[in-house]
Every structure is written in structure tokens, then in C-alpha cells.
Design an enzyme around this catalytic site. Structure first.
Site, PDB file in Angstrom:
ATOM      1  CE1 TYR A 175      -9.056  -3.279  -5.445  1.00  0.00           C
ATOM      2  CE2 TYR A 175      -9.367  -1.565  -7.077  1.00  0.00           C
ATOM      3  CZ  TYR A 175      -9.668  -2.124  -5.855  1.00  0.00           C
ATOM      4  OH  TYR A 175     -10.592  -1.521  -5.052  1.00  0.00           O
ATOM      5  CE  LYS A 201      -4.404  -3.282   9.892  1.00  0.00           C
ATOM      6  NZ  LYS A 201      -4.739  -2.390  11.002  1.00  0.00           N
ATOM      7  CG  ASP A 221      -6.040   0.640  11.082  1.00  0.00           C
ATOM      8  OD1 ASP A 221      -4.956   0.964  10.568  1.00  0.00           O
ATOM      9  OD2 ASP A 221      -6.107  -0.122  12.062  1.00  0.00           O
ATOM     10  CG  ASP A 260     -11.052   1.864  -5.418  1.00  0.00           C
ATOM     11  OD1 ASP A 260     -11.556   2.965  -5.688  1.00  0.00           O
ATOM     12  OD2 ASP A 260     -11.512   0.785  -5.831  1.00  0.00           O
TER      13      ASP A 260
END
Ligand code: NAD
Length: 388
Positions: A124, A195, A254, A278
């Protein structure tokens, strides 16, 4: 008397902000609202966020904001993202709590999570390269030369590139905020989410730093081996005088999504990067009944801006229909930020009572969305005011 910048936003924003202002004023806390228009019409007319809006927030240090529309894939950059960058609002705080009477798929579960999202870095950051432009092709060539056997192996004129910067400083600030919040609000655990198994130099760095901050806070590692070879962040050593006993956990994004859907009660404060945050905020909002009840705050060193997770819901503009709860609860967070804890609790209790009674609530909180007894945005706010 506090001076607070009030940004009505656009779409349904002005209606919800009007409702919220009534409720915050009804707590008895004296606020001089400095109203600043910054919705899509103003941005289109002036070409950018007016300097007077930023000046007002910088001077007052606190702002309450309605949602602002962002055109998809064209036009100006998101005003919301711009404000977070321009004001250095590095932490986004989104509590997700079950209120009795709010319908969810998870009846009976008692969710009480606080998501702390890094707000200024990651994908972002707005550093993007459009497919087909010369500078993009040059960048791809440079990356391919520098990166050894890992190549961008698509054509350099049909590939767009978005850059993901993650820094130690940015990670430290938001993690420090998350632990400090956990200590002050007597929370039990902080879970760091990313991740790192795939993105070793950005998300790997994130875990390195969140572990170092956790050690500086005397946290209790769920998996002690994660602390092996890690030193407490020297910038934060001494910030807490004794072990906080807060549990430090790590989850991959995940797995976190699945765990939150299956056993949200195992989690408390969650710290994560901008993009994952987000997505997780909408997931967490879904756990507790949807966007209509999910408040938020964007916190920086010099200013704080309070706004709901949801957007401008433009299809309902001017209909006095949408749910004001998320922005009213953002107003509650603002009162806490101002140190007005009693008024904040009074407002939250009034909201909870109106929702639990289920009478003076908007259409989305009724069992049947076409229920003719649903009230409008302003009428729900008035019912909340009557409870205080
Ligand atoms: P949205 O949150 O506006 O709407 C998603 C869905 O939730 C819609 O069905 C909408 O009607 C419903 N909804 C939203 N708020 C509600 C409320 N208070 N009560 C009842 N129902 C509600 O998301 P979107 O449609 O993806 O985005 C619309 C615009 O808002 C876009 O331009 C987007 O960029 C912008 N946006 C702004 C912010 C912000 O200002 N911080 C945040 C998210 C989206």
C-alpha cells in the site's frame, strides 16, 4: 472543551457522521467540532486533499472521519491511504467484539479481538509501475540482472509491478504499539501474522522484529524456540520494567484466516502488515456481524483519526438507511483516546443496549432485512442518545 476535526466524507458518510456527532455530544463531553469537507466532490474539484484539511487535523491532533469514495483502477489515489501517509498514522486499530443482539453466523461465540494493522508500508506504499511504460520495462530489466536465477519471466511490456517495502522501523513502531495496547488494556496475547515462509526478506524481517519487540516486553513465547538467538530490540529495552506475561504467538496469514473462522476465542491482539490487515479486518468484522458494527482508529505520533472499517456505501446515499454503529463506536474509541473513559463506556453501553433490545435498529440488524419496523440512521442514533 476539546477541538476535534470532523470529516463528513461522502456517500452515506455525512449521514452517519451527523448521527455520531449527536451521540458523542450526548455523553456530555464538550467538543468544538471543526468541520472539514474532504469527500470525492471536493477532491475532484480541487484535484487533491486540501491543505486546510491536513492543517486542521495537525492542529487539533484528533479527527473523526466518515468514509470517502475511491475510484477503482483510475482517478485519484485513495484519500484514506493518503491521509494515513501524510499524517504518519502508522497503526490502524480495529476492535471486533460480539454485541448481544447482533446476528452472526457464529451465534454463541464470544469474539473480542483487536486487530492492529501497520498502515504506511507494504504493497500500500503506492509505489507502482504500470505495464507497458518504459520505466517499468527498465525496472524489470534491472531486477532480472540483479536477482540471479529468480527472474520476472513474463514480457517486460505486459507486466505491472507493485513494490512491497517492509522496514525494521515500521515493524518496530506498530509492534511496540500493539504490545503497549495489550499491556494498557490488560490483554492476554499478541499474535504476529504474515507469510514469512514465502517472502523471506520482507515478512521474514517482520517476524525477526516482532520477536525482538516481544522479548523487550518480556513476553511469554508460545513456541520458546522462536526466541533462540533473538535479542530484545535495543530501542525498547527498559520500556517495560518487568515481564508483562503477555503471550507472543505467530501465525501465517492463510492459517490465521482459518483459525479465526474456527476458533476466534483463542486470539486477542493481532499485529500484522497493511495488506493482510486490510483483509483480516473485514474477516474479523464478519465474525461479529459485519461492517456495520466494526469501528477503527488510525494512530500516529502527532495525530489520531477515527473511522469505521466500512466504506461510503454510495447506493444508500441520502436514504437515512445505513447503520451508524461502526462510526459511533469509532467515536467511543475517540473518547477513550481523549482520556474520557467514563463517557466512552457510557456511549458503548448505550449502543449495546439499543442493539440488544433490537427495536430501534437499522434494517441490517433486523432478522428480515425488509422488516418495516427498522428505523433510519438518525432514529437509531436518537435511541442511543436517550439511553445516556
Ligand atoms: P462499503 O463498505 O461501502 O460497502 C460494502 C457493503 O457493505 C455494501 O453492501 C454496503 O451497502 C454495506 N455497508 C457498508 N457500510 C454499511 C453500513 N454502515 N450499514 C449498512 N450496510 C453497510 O464497501 P465498497 O462498496 O467496497 O466501497 C464503497 C466505496 O467506499 C469505495 O469507493 C471504497 O474505496 C470506499 N471505502 C472507503 C473507506 C474509508 O473511507 N476508510 C473504506 C473502505 C472503502
Amino acid at each position: 472543551m476539546y477541538k476535534v476535526t470532523l470529516l463528513p466524507g461522502d456517500g452515506t458518510g455525512p449521514e452517519i457522521i451527523e448521527a455520531t456527532r449527536k451521540c458523542v455530544d450526548a455523553t456530555g463531553v464538550k467538543i468544538d467540532w471543526d468541520v472539514q469537507e474532504c469527500g470525492i466532490e471536493v477532491i475532484e474539484a480541487e484535484g487533491k486533499v486540501p491543505e486546510r484539511v491536513l492543517d486542521s487535523i495537525r492542529a487539533n491532533k484528533v479527527a473523526l472521519k466518515g468514509p470517502i469514495t475511491t475510484p477503482i483502477g483510475k482517478g485519484f489515489r485513495s484519500v484514506n491511504v493518503f491521509l494515513r501517509h501524510a499524517l504518519g498514522l502508522y497503526a490502524c486499530v480495529r476492535p471486533c467484539k460480539t454485541y448481544k443482539g447482533v446476528r452472526t453466523y457464529f451465534e454463541g461465540s464470544n469474539v473480542d479481538l483487536v486487530l492492529v494493522r501497520e498502515n504506511t508500508e507494504d504493497l500500500y506504499a503506492g509505489v507502482e509501475f504500470r505495464a507497458g511504460e518504459e520505466k517499468t520495462a527498465n525496472l524489470i530489466k534491472m531486477i532480472n540482472e540483479a536477482s540471479g536465477d529468480k527472474k520476472i519471466n513474463t514480457r517486460d511490456d505486459t507486466t505491472g509491478v507493485s513494490i512491497k517495502p517492509i522496514s525494521y522501523e515500521g515493524t518496530r513502531k506498530v509492534t511496540d504499539f500493539g504490545f503497549d495496547y495489550a499491556v494498557k488494556n490488560k490483554r492476554k496475547s499478541v499474535t504476529s501474522v504474515c507469510k514469512a515462509n514465502i517472502m523471506k526478506f520482507t515478512d521474514g524481517l517482520w517476524y525477526d522484529e516482532t520477536r525482538a519487540v516481544a522479548l523487550a516486553y518480556g513476553a511469554d513465547f508460545e513456541w520458546p524456540e522462536l526466541a533462540e538467538g533473538v535479542k530484545p530490540d535495543p530501542e525498547l529495552v527498559g520500556k517495560v520494567s518487568e515481564a508483562t506475561g503477555i503471550k507472543y504467538m505467530e501465525r501465517l496469514i492463510d492459517n490465521m484466516c482459518m483459525q479465526l473462522v474456527q476458533k476466534p476465542e483463542l486470539y486477542d491482539v493481532i499485529i500484522t502488515q497493511n495488506l493482510y490487515g486490510d483483509i483480516l479486518s473485514d474477516l474479523c468484522a464478519g465474525l461479529v456481524g459485519g461492517l456495520g458494527v466494526a469501528p477503527g482508529a488510525n494512530i500516529g505520533e502527532d495525530a489520531a483519526l477515527f473511522e469505521a472499517t466500512h466504506g461510503s456505501a454510495p447506493k444508500y446515499k441520502g436514504l437515512n438507511k445505513v447503520n451508524p454503529t461502526a462510526v459511533i463506536l469509532s467515536g467511543k474509541m475517540m473518547l477513550d483516546h481523549l482520556g474520557e473513559h467514563e463517557a466512552a463506556s457510557k456511549l458503548e453501553n448505550a449502543v449495546a443496549e439499543v442493539i440488544a433490545e433490537g427495536k430501534d435498529v437499522t434494517y441490517d440488524m433486523k432478522a428480515d432485512r425488509n422488516d418495516p419496523t427498522a428505523v433510519g440512521t438518525q432514529e437509531m442514533a436518537e435511541a442511543i442518545c436517550r439511553r445516556m
